[in-house]
Write an enzyme that holds these catalytic residues in place. Structure first.
Site, PDB file in Angstrom:
ATOM      1  N   ASP A  10      -0.726   0.401  -6.304  1.00 11.60           N
ATOM      2  CA  ASP A  10      -1.301   1.677  -5.896  1.00 11.60           C
ATOM      3  C   ASP A  10      -0.188   2.732  -6.007  1.00 11.60           C
ATOM      4  O   ASP A  10       1.000   2.375  -6.067  1.00 11.60           O
ATOM      5  CB  ASP A  10      -1.789   1.546  -4.445  1.00 11.60           C
ATOM      6  CG  ASP A  10      -2.156   2.861  -3.829  1.00 11.60           C
ATOM      7  OD1 ASP A  10      -2.916   3.611  -4.470  1.00 11.60           O
ATOM      8  OD2 ASP A  10      -1.677   3.169  -2.707  1.00 11.60           O
ATOM      9  N   ASP A  12      -0.332   6.499  -4.337  1.00 15.55           N
ATOM     10  CA  ASP A  12      -0.153   7.358  -3.158  1.00 15.55           C
ATOM     11  C   ASP A  12       0.062   6.523  -1.903  1.00 15.55           C
ATOM     12  O   ASP A  12      -0.789   5.719  -1.527  1.00 15.55           O
ATOM     13  CB  ASP A  12      -1.366   8.281  -3.000  1.00 15.55           C
ATOM     14  CG  ASP A  12      -1.458   9.250  -4.160  1.00 15.55           C
ATOM     15  OD1 ASP A  12      -0.479   9.972  -4.385  1.00 15.55           O
ATOM     16  OD2 ASP A  12      -2.490   9.249  -4.862  1.00 15.55           O
ATOM     17  N   HIS A  83      -9.820  21.601  -7.426  1.00 12.49           N
ATOM     18  CA  HIS A  83      -9.014  20.388  -7.566  1.00 12.49           C
ATOM     19  C   HIS A  83      -8.017  20.507  -8.722  1.00 12.49           C
ATOM     20  O   HIS A  83      -6.873  20.027  -8.625  1.00 12.49           O
ATOM     21  CB  HIS A  83      -9.922  19.166  -7.746  1.00 12.49           C
ATOM     22  CG  HIS A  83      -9.173  17.876  -7.728  1.00 12.49           C
ATOM     23  ND1 HIS A  83      -8.982  17.111  -8.842  1.00 12.49           N
ATOM     24  CD2 HIS A  83      -8.517  17.246  -6.724  1.00 12.49           C
ATOM     25  CE1 HIS A  83      -8.253  16.057  -8.517  1.00 12.49           C
ATOM     26  NE2 HIS A  83      -7.968  16.101  -7.242  1.00 12.49           N
ATOM     27  N   ASP A 184      -1.195   0.434   0.446  1.00 12.51           N
ATOM     28  CA  ASP A 184      -0.695   0.982   1.713  1.00 12.51           C
ATOM     29  C   ASP A 184      -1.796   1.289   2.714  1.00 12.51           C
ATOM     30  O   ASP A 184      -1.490   1.721   3.816  1.00 12.51           O
ATOM     31  CB  ASP A 184       0.074   2.286   1.458  1.00 12.51           C
ATOM     32  CG  ASP A 184      -0.874   3.415   1.079  1.00 12.51           C
ATOM     33  OD1 ASP A 184      -1.637   3.246   0.107  1.00 12.51           O
ATOM     34  OD2 ASP A 184      -0.884   4.440   1.779  1.00 12.51           O
TER      35      ASP A 184
END
Ligand code: XBP
Ligand code: MG
Length: 255
Positions: A10, A12, A83, A184
């Site tokens: 992953d 972030d 975005h 995480d």
């Protein structure tokens, strides 16, 4: 018994602590630029992280906190434009080198490659953000270290759906029992468990209270030889930092 062939990461929260001082700040800059008075504070952002994906997170915020918001035109396009501005601010921040990789990440990348393992990325963020992070932390040649970068809208359903992990494994030509995943967050482990991957968690401030039931290991960080990890869940034997030997032990044990 399958051999460990790839490490899947992953981005972030796992490769780098990007959320609080990176993505959150970039969202707020985009809102300001658009003349909106929306302010995503540190605690509010923690709640909004329940939804992965920046566009999806903006929609979630509108649903929960801005039910009175109205505009002329296409809301989906409006959110996509906001975005895109957010991504522009975020990559600018990465370009200033203000977000480093977490402890042990670069060391583990190098060790895995020396031992002939494949590396891959499985994230909900955009490929632009991943490439900029890697460029500004490891250098542009490090992009070639990754056999697959699975990112953003390449799959229809973002985490906690397992789709991005299925996509990455398909591209690698590997099965779940040949890989080890690093995450995480609770949404992350839902995605890895949905794709039957053994998972190592490194927590951060936003995720320390998440439910990591079923994780092979929960650590505060991967650690370094001179900066040991803290073990929150699982058995690391004599290890004081995460290396390929521990990766292979964990993989073997959880097959
Ligand atoms: C990360 C995310 C992302 C980032 C924002 O989740 O949820 O949405 O916060 O990225 P994970 P974008 O670590 O589980 O992949 O704005 O580029 O979508
Ligand atoms: Mg994450």
């Amino acid at each position: 018994m399958s051999e460990l062939r790839a490490l899947l990461f992953d981005v972030d929260g796992t490769l780098a602590d990007t959320e609080r001082d990176g993505h959150r700040v970039a969202f707020n800059r985009a809102f300001k630029e658009a003349g909106l008075d929306w302010d995503w504070t540190v605690p509010l952002y923690g709640e909004l992280l329940a939804v992965t994906g920046g566009k999806e997170r903006i929609q979630h915020y509108l649903d929960l906190h801005r039910q009175d918001f109205s505009m002329n035109g296409d809301l989906t396009q409006y959110i996509a434009d906001l975005h895109a501005a957010k991504t522009r601010f975020y990559t600018e921040m990465l370009g200033q080198g203000s977000i480093p990789l977490r402890p042990g990440i670069e060391r583990l990348f190098r060790e895995a490659r020396e031992q002939g393992l494949k590396l891959a990325i499985a994230t909900t963020t955009t490929v632009e953000n991943v490439e900029t992070l890697i460029n500004h932390t490891l250098g542009s040649e490090a992009l070639s270290w990754f056999d697959v970068i699975g990112a953003g809208d390449v799959v229809p359903h973002k985490k906690p759906a397992p789709d991005i992990y299925f996509y990455v494994m398909e591209q690698l030509g590997l099965a779940a029992n040949q890989c080890l995943a690093f995450e995480d967050s609770e949404n992350g482990i839902k995605a890895t468990h949905g794709s039957k991957l053994t998972t190592v968690i490194t927590i951060n401030d936003y995720t320390r209270d998440h439910d990591f039931n079923g994780a092979a290991l929960v650590l505060d960080q991967l650690g370094e030889p001179d900066a040991p990890f803290q073990v929150l869940q699982g058995d690391v034997g004599k290890h004081t930092y995460f290396n390929m030997e521990l990766a292979k032990t964990i993989h073997h044990h959880f097959q």
